[in-house]
Design a protein around this motif. Structure first.
Motif, PDB file in Angstrom:
ATOM      1  N   LEU A  85      17.816  63.138  38.306  1.00 28.80           N
ATOM      2  CA  LEU A  85      16.374  62.967  38.474  1.00 28.80           C
ATOM      3  C   LEU A  85      15.850  63.896  39.566  1.00 28.80           C
ATOM      4  O   LEU A  85      14.762  64.471  39.444  1.00 28.80           O
ATOM      5  N   ASN A  86      16.632  64.062  40.627  1.00 32.16           N
ATOM      6  CA  ASN A  86      16.237  64.957  41.719  1.00 32.16           C
ATOM      7  C   ASN A  86      16.094  66.393  41.217  1.00 32.16           C
ATOM      8  O   ASN A  86      15.139  67.103  41.575  1.00 32.16           O
ATOM      9  N   ASP A  87      17.036  66.828  40.371  1.00 36.24           N
ATOM     10  CA  ASP A  87      16.958  68.169  39.776  1.00 36.24           C
ATOM     11  C   ASP A  87      15.709  68.295  38.909  1.00 36.24           C
ATOM     12  O   ASP A  87      15.032  69.325  38.913  1.00 36.24           O
ATOM     13  N   MET A  88      15.421  67.231  38.158  1.00 43.28           N
ATOM     14  CA  MET A  88      14.256  67.235  37.286  1.00 43.28           C
ATOM     15  C   MET A  88      12.962  67.362  38.088  1.00 43.28           C
ATOM     16  O   MET A  88      12.054  68.115  37.720  1.00 43.28           O
ATOM     17  N   ILE A  89      12.906  66.640  39.204  1.00 42.18           N
ATOM     18  CA  ILE A  89      11.724  66.695  40.067  1.00 42.18           C
ATOM     19  C   ILE A  89      11.569  68.083  40.680  1.00 42.18           C
ATOM     20  O   ILE A  89      10.460  68.636  40.740  1.00 42.18           O
ATOM     21  N   LYS A  90      12.684  68.664  41.135  1.00 41.71           N
ATOM     22  CA  LYS A  90      12.642  70.013  41.725  1.00 41.71           C
ATOM     23  C   LYS A  90      12.144  71.044  40.714  1.00 41.71           C
ATOM     24  O   LYS A  90      11.309  71.894  41.044  1.00 41.71           O
TER      25      LYS A  90
ATOM     26  N   ASN B 155       4.055  74.360  41.010  1.00 44.07           N
ATOM     27  CA  ASN B 155       3.584  75.213  42.108  1.00 44.07           C
ATOM     28  C   ASN B 155       3.313  76.641  41.656  1.00 44.07           C
ATOM     29  O   ASN B 155       2.383  77.285  42.146  1.00 44.07           O
ATOM     30  N   ILE B 156       4.129  77.144  40.716  1.00 40.29           N
ATOM     31  CA  ILE B 156       3.910  78.494  40.184  1.00 40.29           C
ATOM     32  C   ILE B 156       2.567  78.552  39.457  1.00 40.29           C
ATOM     33  O   ILE B 156       1.781  79.479  39.653  1.00 40.29           O
ATOM     34  N   VAL B 157       2.305  77.542  38.621  1.00 40.12           N
ATOM     35  CA  VAL B 157       1.053  77.511  37.861  1.00 40.12           C
ATOM     36  C   VAL B 157      -0.135  77.256  38.784  1.00 40.12           C
ATOM     37  O   VAL B 157      -1.216  77.838  38.595  1.00 40.12           O
TER      38      VAL B 157
END
Length: 214
Positions: free
Chosen positions: A103-108, A115-117
């Motif tokens: 889940l942490n990877d998914m959130i990152k 943030n890019i968009v």
């Protein structure tokens, strides 16, 4: 940050103008006190919103978007931020360390795409699957997983559902990684072109030096 700086710039112009107008109309011209407040308010609000209009137009031009497009993307970003916050809220409801890392990877990954968009809204169109599909799936699956994990009964059916959900979340992480690469495609291509140009330039310089040394 930029919006906040623009806001401060507008205030920095509007407030002094409002105060100056109030002083001139009250103490120099001698207008009624109530009217001086009205004039001061207008002297502050008119430049404040005029500057805001031109700042907004400048931002839209830099993004290459229309006002309608920008509003549409901005609204989707707000919704996405809520969904990411919802995912973050599930972190401490998961008891499995491996699932928590997942889940942490998914959130990152989600935050990175977001943030890019946010920085370059035009990239929204190359990441629509993330906003309209992957992020919704992530929230729904995480909700399902946390609901199952908190059940007091852990029979074969519940454990099987948990395992299936974990596998689906893992597949979703892979999809998010591909989505991130898709968003970064232009940057990668631009970097490759810049590297090719730099290599050719260095090669030419080396040839010229070798000829000078002959």
């Amino acid at each position: 940050m930029r919006d906040f700086l623009y806001f401060l710039a507008r205030l920095g112009i509007a407030i002094p103008l409002a105060i100056l107008t109030w002083i001139i109309t009250l103490f120099i011209i001698g207008i009624n006190f109530f009217l001086t407040l009205v004039f001061a308010l207008l002297a502050g609000l008119i430049p404040f919103y005029t500057i805001k209009f031109f700042q907004r137009r400048s931002v839209l031009q830099s993004y290459g978007l229309s006002a309608q497009e920008y509003k549409y993307i901005h609204n989707n970003l707000k919704e996405a931020q809520k969904k990411i916050s919802r995912l973050q809220g599930k972190m401490f409801q998961i008891r499995s360390i491996s699932a928590m890392r997942q889940l942490n990877d998914m959130i990152k990954l989600s935050k990175r795409i977001f943030n890019i968009v946010k920085k370059d809204p035009k990239r929204f169109y190359s990441s629509e699957r993330f906003f309209f599909n992957h992020l919704d799936s992530a929230v729904e699956l995480t909700d399902k997983y946390t609901m199952l994990v908190t059940q007091p009964i852990k029979n074969k059916e519940v454990l099987s559902s948990l395992e299936d959900t974990r596998k689906t979340l893992l597949d979703l992480n892979s999809s998010l990684e591909k989505e991130l690469m898709n968003v970064l495609t232009n940057d990668i291509n631009t970097l490759k072109i810049e590297l090719d140009v730099a290599k050719k330039s260095l090669h030419r310089e080396q040839l010229e030096r070798s000829r000078e040394g002959m």
